[in-house]
Design a protein around this motif. Structure first.
Motif, PDB file in Angstrom:
ATOM      1  N   LEU A 136      -2.682 -31.658 -16.982  1.00  0.00           N
ATOM      2  CA  LEU A 136      -1.799 -30.829 -17.412  1.00  0.00           C
ATOM      3  C   LEU A 136      -1.545 -29.852 -18.758  1.00  0.00           C
ATOM      4  O   LEU A 136      -1.395 -28.944 -19.554  1.00  0.00           O
ATOM      5  CB  LEU A 136      -0.606 -31.635 -17.135  1.00  0.00           C
ATOM      6  CG  LEU A 136       0.977 -30.466 -17.134  1.00  0.00           C
ATOM      7  CD1 LEU A 136       1.140 -29.798 -17.009  1.00  0.00           C
ATOM      8  CD2 LEU A 136       2.077 -31.469 -17.710  1.00  0.00           C
ATOM      9  N   THR A 137      -2.144 -30.547 -19.408  1.00  0.00           N
ATOM     10  CA  THR A 137      -2.780 -30.503 -21.188  1.00  0.00           C
ATOM     11  C   THR A 137      -3.882 -29.568 -21.479  1.00  0.00           C
ATOM     12  O   THR A 137      -3.808 -29.035 -21.924  1.00  0.00           O
ATOM     13  CB  THR A 137      -3.127 -31.909 -22.449  1.00  0.00           C
ATOM     14  OG1 THR A 137      -4.128 -32.364 -21.764  1.00  0.00           O
ATOM     15  CG2 THR A 137      -1.778 -32.408 -21.760  1.00  0.00           C
ATOM     16  N   LEU A 138      -5.123 -29.841 -19.959  1.00  0.00           N
ATOM     17  CA  LEU A 138      -6.435 -28.600 -20.438  1.00  0.00           C
ATOM     18  C   LEU A 138      -5.431 -27.646 -19.700  1.00  0.00           C
ATOM     19  O   LEU A 138      -6.479 -26.724 -19.964  1.00  0.00           O
ATOM     20  CB  LEU A 138      -7.291 -29.622 -19.282  1.00  0.00           C
ATOM     21  CG  LEU A 138      -8.182 -30.311 -19.551  1.00  0.00           C
ATOM     22  CD1 LEU A 138      -9.243 -30.786 -18.527  1.00  0.00           C
ATOM     23  CD2 LEU A 138      -9.016 -29.542 -20.797  1.00  0.00           C
ATOM     24  N   GLY A 143      -6.833 -23.322 -19.340  1.00  0.00           N
ATOM     25  CA  GLY A 143      -6.256 -22.520 -18.138  1.00  0.00           C
ATOM     26  C   GLY A 143      -5.429 -20.910 -18.567  1.00  0.00           C
ATOM     27  O   GLY A 143      -5.487 -20.169 -17.967  1.00  0.00           O
ATOM     28  N   VAL A 144      -4.617 -21.691 -19.300  1.00  0.00           N
ATOM     29  CA  VAL A 144      -3.433 -20.586 -19.515  1.00  0.00           C
ATOM     30  C   VAL A 144      -3.938 -19.556 -20.310  1.00  0.00           C
ATOM     31  O   VAL A 144      -3.897 -18.040 -20.172  1.00  0.00           O
ATOM     32  CB  VAL A 144      -2.315 -21.413 -20.359  1.00  0.00           C
ATOM     33  CG1 VAL A 144      -1.621 -20.082 -21.522  1.00  0.00           C
ATOM     34  CG2 VAL A 144      -1.975 -21.904 -19.145  1.00  0.00           C
ATOM     35  N   PRO A 145      -4.665 -19.237 -22.378  1.00  0.00           N
ATOM     36  CA  PRO A 145      -5.573 -18.791 -22.157  1.00  0.00           C
ATOM     37  C   PRO A 145      -6.397 -17.969 -21.316  1.00  0.00           C
ATOM     38  O   PRO A 145      -6.233 -16.320 -21.466  1.00  0.00           O
ATOM     39  CB  PRO A 145      -6.136 -19.804 -23.343  1.00  0.00           C
ATOM     40  CG  PRO A 145      -5.639 -21.284 -23.410  1.00  0.00           C
ATOM     41  CD  PRO A 145      -4.780 -21.203 -22.224  1.00  0.00           C
ATOM     42  N   LEU A 146      -7.042 -18.129 -20.739  1.00  0.00           N
ATOM     43  CA  LEU A 146      -8.261 -17.870 -19.566  1.00  0.00           C
ATOM     44  C   LEU A 146      -7.185 -17.039 -18.784  1.00  0.00           C
ATOM     45  O   LEU A 146      -7.772 -15.663 -18.776  1.00  0.00           O
ATOM     46  CB  LEU A 146      -9.027 -18.656 -19.583  1.00  0.00           C
ATOM     47  CG  LEU A 146     -10.238 -18.977 -20.299  1.00  0.00           C
ATOM     48  CD1 LEU A 146     -10.864 -20.087 -19.195  1.00  0.00           C
ATOM     49  CD2 LEU A 146     -10.354 -18.134 -20.919  1.00  0.00           C
ATOM     50  N   GLY A 147      -6.415 -17.121 -18.641  1.00  0.00           N
ATOM     51  CA  GLY A 147      -5.066 -16.904 -17.527  1.00  0.00           C
ATOM     52  C   GLY A 147      -4.867 -15.722 -18.072  1.00  0.00           C
ATOM     53  O   GLY A 147      -4.951 -14.635 -17.008  1.00  0.00           O
ATOM     54  N   MET A 249      -3.514 -32.522 -25.437  1.00  0.00           N
ATOM     55  CA  MET A 249      -4.325 -33.718 -25.253  1.00  0.00           C
ATOM     56  C   MET A 249      -4.949 -35.120 -26.136  1.00  0.00           C
ATOM     57  O   MET A 249      -4.832 -35.869 -25.633  1.00  0.00           O
ATOM     58  CB  MET A 249      -6.142 -32.605 -25.037  1.00  0.00           C
ATOM     59  CG  MET A 249      -6.031 -31.590 -23.636  1.00  0.00           C
ATOM     60  SD  MET A 249      -7.747 -30.812 -23.978  1.00  0.00           S
ATOM     61  CE  MET A 249      -8.551 -32.503 -23.553  1.00  0.00           C
ATOM     62  N   THR A 250      -5.011 -34.495 -26.877  1.00  0.00           N
ATOM     63  CA  THR A 250      -4.578 -35.531 -27.373  1.00  0.00           C
ATOM     64  C   THR A 250      -4.061 -37.205 -27.979  1.00  0.00           C
ATOM     65  O   THR A 250      -4.337 -37.863 -27.867  1.00  0.00           O
ATOM     66  CB  THR A 250      -4.492 -35.034 -29.497  1.00  0.00           C
ATOM     67  OG1 THR A 250      -6.465 -33.897 -29.849  1.00  0.00           O
ATOM     68  CG2 THR A 250      -5.246 -36.043 -30.820  1.00  0.00           C
ATOM     69  N   GLY A 251      -2.529 -36.579 -28.052  1.00  0.00           N
ATOM     70  CA  GLY A 251      -1.460 -37.015 -27.842  1.00  0.00           C
ATOM     71  C   GLY A 251      -1.604 -37.813 -26.775  1.00  0.00           C
ATOM     72  O   GLY A 251      -1.749 -39.286 -26.515  1.00  0.00           O
ATOM     73  N   ASN A 252      -1.755 -36.910 -25.711  1.00  0.00           N
ATOM     74  CA  ASN A 252      -1.820 -37.902 -24.020  1.00  0.00           C
ATOM     75  C   ASN A 252      -2.620 -38.543 -23.947  1.00  0.00           C
ATOM     76  O   ASN A 252      -2.095 -40.267 -23.646  1.00  0.00           O
ATOM     77  CB  ASN A 252      -1.978 -36.373 -23.472  1.00  0.00           C
ATOM     78  CG  ASN A 252      -2.321 -37.488 -21.580  1.00  0.00           C
ATOM     79  OD1 ASN A 252      -0.983 -37.716 -21.021  1.00  0.00           O
ATOM     80  ND2 ASN A 252      -3.257 -37.163 -21.289  1.00  0.00           N
ATOM     81  N   SER A 253      -3.543 -38.272 -24.961  1.00  0.00           N
ATOM     82  CA  SER A 253      -5.742 -39.864 -24.589  1.00  0.00           C
ATOM     83  C   SER A 253      -4.748 -40.835 -25.346  1.00  0.00           C
ATOM     84  O   SER A 253      -5.283 -42.096 -24.864  1.00  0.00           O
ATOM     85  CB  SER A 253      -6.675 -38.866 -25.361  1.00  0.00           C
ATOM     86  OG  SER A 253      -7.993 -39.937 -25.362  1.00  0.00           O
TER      87      SER A 253
END
Length: 423
Positions: A136-138, A143-147, A249-253
């Motif tokens: 979800l974080t990735l 995903g969102v910027p490229l999409g 990503m940092t917070g989730n990890s």
């Protein structure tokens, strides 16, 4: 970590991309169907409502078949929804596609959380949960910027076709990598619903609504904040959100690593710091460098709470965790909707876009208050169980080393009656 978690993370990546990529493609969708931007914005609301409705409905249906088969069926529904979205000939059809895709969201994360927790040792449960949410974080980083870029430069329809392809990859991965698990025996709707009489489950969901609501009070209005207040160009906003995604990503990890050892202290610290950073954003929103740093911190602190909160729901709903885990995912979306509405009220009152951050700070403090109440109830229940053990012949020695949970976040079975609502 088992490879099966990678398959679940791919599914989560696709779901996260389809949820958020629409935000950057609303003008293109509006032009295609000749509707206003605000009308196109209903696609966001429709998705959120679909998550709230679909999470409990599909999770309950999922108790009739094996969890692996249900996850594959959910990915099939996700593919169908995104293909409908991509090929929609009219606005009503794209709305239908968005709702169909959204039905997958809560049930996938709810059932996937239970499957992930079962794949690892108990002391690695939160780390396994964070692996799913890495997808979800990735999605927000990649995903969102490229999409968005693809949709704006080529076609928004192609974006959603590629998201559907991600769903196919996720389904194949689940079919090949996730071990077969038998259909849960003795699981009935009344068992699943009964966990909502547990005060700790309700408090954890309340923390989810308020804590992540605090994040979205800021994120909902981040585009006008970055352009009108910080002074960035509109073309920079998509890439500014990458900073937020990196923070997620940092917070989730970090949350995944710490939640198995210090769940409540992690929640206390993250929520208090989140409230402070959101309040600070009312100032740093006026500075380009400061606003980017603050966005990163909001993403990190907000997502640091996800693994411990999802683990907390699973722990306290251990007898019937699937529906509770799915509804907790729906609680994220409920928090998003409430925060966006409250932030809009403050902005419409003439206090400026950055004033939405005060709403976020207040919501985060509300989540912190619930965390303190939850911890206090656990300590009281743990103390009571130790007193009972000392006065029960032959039980004191055995119970003395087991009754307290400290900061583990695992509920004490002896104290369970005190955490349930009467009636």
């Amino acid at each position: 970590m088992p490879l099966a978690l990678l398959a679940l993370a791919i599914g989560a990546f696709g779901i996260g991309t389809t949820e958020f990529v629409i935000l950057g493609l609303l003008p293109e969708v509006a032009d295609t169907f000749e509707v206003s931007i605000t009308t196109a914005g209903l696609l966001v609301s429709g998705y959120a409502i679909g998550v709230l409705v679909g999470a409990p409905l599909l999770t309950v249906l999922g108790t009739k078949i094996s969890r692996k088969r249900m996850l594959i069926l959910l990915m099939g529904l996700f593919v169908l929804g995104n293909v409908l979205t991509a090929l929609a000939p009219a606005f009503g059809v794209i709305m239908l596609g968005r709702v169909v895709a959204s039905f997958t969201h809560g049930a996938f994360f709810g059932i996937g959380s239970v499957v992930a927790a079962d794949l690892v040792a108990p002391e690695k449960k939160a780390a396994a949960l964070s692996t799913i949410f890495v997808g979800l974080t990735l999605a927000n980083v990649v995903g969102v910027p490229l999409g968005t870029l693809l949709g704006q430069s080529v076609s928004w329809r192609l974006t959603f076709l590629l998201v559907a392809a991600l769903g196919v990859i996720g389904a194949v991965g689940i079919a090949r990598l996730v071990p077969e698990q038998p259909k849960p025996e003795g699981v009935h709707l009344r068992h699943e619903l009964a966990v909502f009489g547990n005060v700790q489950v309700l408090l954890a969901m309340g923390m989810t609504v308020l804590g992540f609501g605090g994040v979205f009070a800021a994120l909902t209005y981040v585009k006008p904040m970055m352009t009108d207040v910080a002074g960035y160009s509109e073309g920079s906003v998509t890439w500014l959100l990458v900073a937020f995604g990196l923070g997620m990503m940092t917070g989730n990890s970090a949350g995944g690593r710490l939640a198995d050892r210090f769940p409540m202290y992690l929640l206390f610290g993250s929520l208090l710091a989140l409230a402070g950073v959101l309040a600070l954003f009312t100032v740093t929103a006026h500075d380009k460098t400061g606003s980017v740093i603050t966005l990163f911190l909001i993403g990190a602190l907000g997502f640091a709470t996800v693994p411990p909160l999802q683990k907390r729901v699973l722990d306290h709903a251990a007898e019937a965790p699937t529906l509770a885990a799915a509804v907790n995912i729906g609680a994220f979306n409920l928090g998003n909707a409430i925060a966006a509405w409250l932030g809009g009220l403050v902005i419409d009152a003439g206090h400026g876009y950055e004033s939405a951050n005060w709403v976020g700070a207040g919501l985060a403090l509300g989540a912190l208050a619930l965390a303190l109440v939850s911890h206090g109830l656990e300590r009281r229940a743990s103390t009571r169980s130790r007193v009972v053990a000392r006065h029960t012949p032959g039980v004191g020695d055995a119970a003395g080393g087991q009754s307290g949970q400290g900061d583990s976040g695992t509920p004490d079975r002896a104290a369970e009656p005190s955490t349930r609502l009467s009636g």
